[in-house]
Design a protein around this motif. Structure first.
Motif, PDB file in Angstrom:
ATOM      1  N   TYR A   5      34.868  46.861  38.432  1.00 18.18           N
ATOM      2  CA  TYR A   5      35.607  47.295  39.625  1.00 18.18           C
ATOM      3  C   TYR A   5      35.362  48.778  39.897  1.00 18.18           C
ATOM      4  O   TYR A   5      35.664  49.639  39.059  1.00 18.18           O
ATOM      5  N   TYR A  68      32.011  44.944  41.765  1.00 17.42           N
ATOM      6  CA  TYR A  68      32.916  44.846  42.914  1.00 17.42           C
ATOM      7  C   TYR A  68      33.227  46.261  43.398  1.00 17.42           C
ATOM      8  O   TYR A  68      33.865  47.049  42.686  1.00 17.42           O
ATOM      9  N   LEU A 352      33.856  35.046  44.483  1.00 24.62           N
ATOM     10  CA  LEU A 352      32.997  35.686  43.494  1.00 24.62           C
ATOM     11  C   LEU A 352      32.303  34.682  42.567  1.00 24.62           C
ATOM     12  O   LEU A 352      31.137  34.884  42.196  1.00 24.62           O
TER      13      LEU A 352
END
Length: 402
Positions: A5, A68, A352
């Motif tokens: 992330y 991401y 995803l």
């Protein structure tokens, strides 16, 4: 699934919109059993911290099933997409919240914006999927960034807030207005698309007709020139999300009012809208973009196009408490049904998972990774320097107060 992330540092308790979004989304992803990997220091327990040196970067890339990247009105996160050069099998996903033309509204030149937009378009070639917070952002991703694989996942809210962790005394702040009809707006008034001036105009007009209203404005007031403030307006500086929820609960009506965005169609998926709804509040909102998709006029809120319409709606709700309660209950039920962070996390995971490849060992070009990391480390230093500065500032303020 291990989700690498990429976002700006997430403060705790979360405060600004980007941090609030990142905090609740990653918390729900972790609750669903996924591992969220985070580069840099964090004190948030559901994030798995990785060092920002080259060894930490290698581990981060090796352990991530997908990269991401949060994309917003700033321009620093996109560059992390280049990690795919060192690991071609690593899918890159962008979560697109805003275009870059916000830069011109923050004082940057058109030439600067154009250069950053060109870079964003170039980096978009790395993207396997764009998760867009609104239909308008999906159009932006497809037509301006050239990303063909896109999905729209609107934002949401949480139904229960850790309000006991907030640091504000709501009862003390609002005691003088306990018998008033309280109207709340929260946001960042420094941004020109926020409808703060409209709300102040409404407060001024209502003051001439009825002294029983109190308008509560919560935001970064110290950074904004608001001019003459009507005496029925209470200004409260911005606060963490946990504390803000207490003020929302104390309000009778909440406002989600915006001006037209100067460069394109209204594209936001406003967190404040869903927060108001989750607290079971009647919402008066601008008849724009996704807001007009979420709010069904007269069912779970009221849509308006002018100051006079806002005033008329406020007067109707002040008189008709049954309508006030019904709108709030319907709004909360919509959050329970759909507009919540668990649904956002579930739809995100569904998007995803098809991208994830379960190789036994991912190949990484260490030479390319080192080259990329040399550039990224400068960004880490800037971010960590900002964090240290903010911590010193907070400690200094606490010292002065004590």
């Amino acid at each position: 699934m291990n989700i690498g992330y990429i976002t700006y540092p997430i403060n705790y308790p979360p405060k600004a919109g980007g941090a609030i979004h990142s905090f609740y989304l990653t918390r729900e992803l972790a609750a669903l059993g996924h591992k969220v990997l985070f580069l840099g220091f964090t004190d948030i327990p559901h994030l798995n911290q990785f060092s920002t040196n080259i060894e930490g970067g290698k581990r981060f890339v090796c352990e991530s099933d997908v990269l991401y990247v949060r994309i917003d009105g700033w321009y620093r996160n996109e560059k992390y997409s280049r990690l795919k050069d060192a690991c071609p099998e690593l899918p890159v996903v962008w979560e697109i919240n805003a275009p870059l033309d916000e830069l011109m509204l923050s004082g940057y030149s058109k030439r600067f914006y154009q250069a950053k937009h060109k870079t964003r378009v170039e980096l978009a070639s790395y993207v396997s999927l764009a998760i867009c917070v609104s239909d308008e952002m999906q159009e932006y991703a497809q037509s301006e960034l050239g990303i063909s694989n896109t999905v729209v996942i609107p934002n949401g809210a949480v139904l229960s807030i850790d309000s006991e962790n907030g640091n504000k005394n709501v009862a003390e702040d609002l005691r003088p207005y306990h018998d008033k009809f309280k109207v709340l707006w929260a946001g960042s008034p420094r941004y020109p698309w926020q409808g703060i001036q409209t709300i102040l105009n409404v407060a001024k007009k209502i003051a001439y007709r009825d002294r029983n209203y109190c308008f509560i404005i919560v935001g970064d007031i110290s950074q904004t020139k608001l001019g003459n403030i009507p005496d029925n307006v209470v200004l409260i500086d911005e606060m963490d999300h946990f504390s803000l929820s207490q003020y929302v609960m104390a309000a009778d009506v909440c406002l989600c009012i915006y001006n037209d965005y100067p460069f394109r169609k209204f594209f936001f998926s406003p967190l404040k809208l869903f927060d108001y709804m989750a607290r079971g509040k009647a919402v008066i909102a601008s008849n724009k973009g996704q807001i007009a998709q979420v709010i069904k006029h007269g069912v779970n809120g009221l849509l308006v196009d002018s100051e006079e319409e806002i005033i008329a709606c406020l007067r109707d709700l002040q008189i008709n408490r049954n309508a006030l309660e019904l709108l709030g209950n319907n709004a909360k039920n919509d959050v329970i049904r759909y507009y919540n962070w668990r649904r956002v996390a579930e739809e995100t995971c569904d998007s995803l998972l098809p991208l994830v490849k379960h190789e036994t060992e991912r190949k990484i070009d260490l030479l390319k990774l080192q080259t990329i990391w040399n550039v990224l480390e400068k960004d880490f230093e800037k971010r960590q320097g900002k964090i240290k500065y903010l911590k010193r500032l907070v400690n200094k303020i606490r010292t002065v107060i004590s």
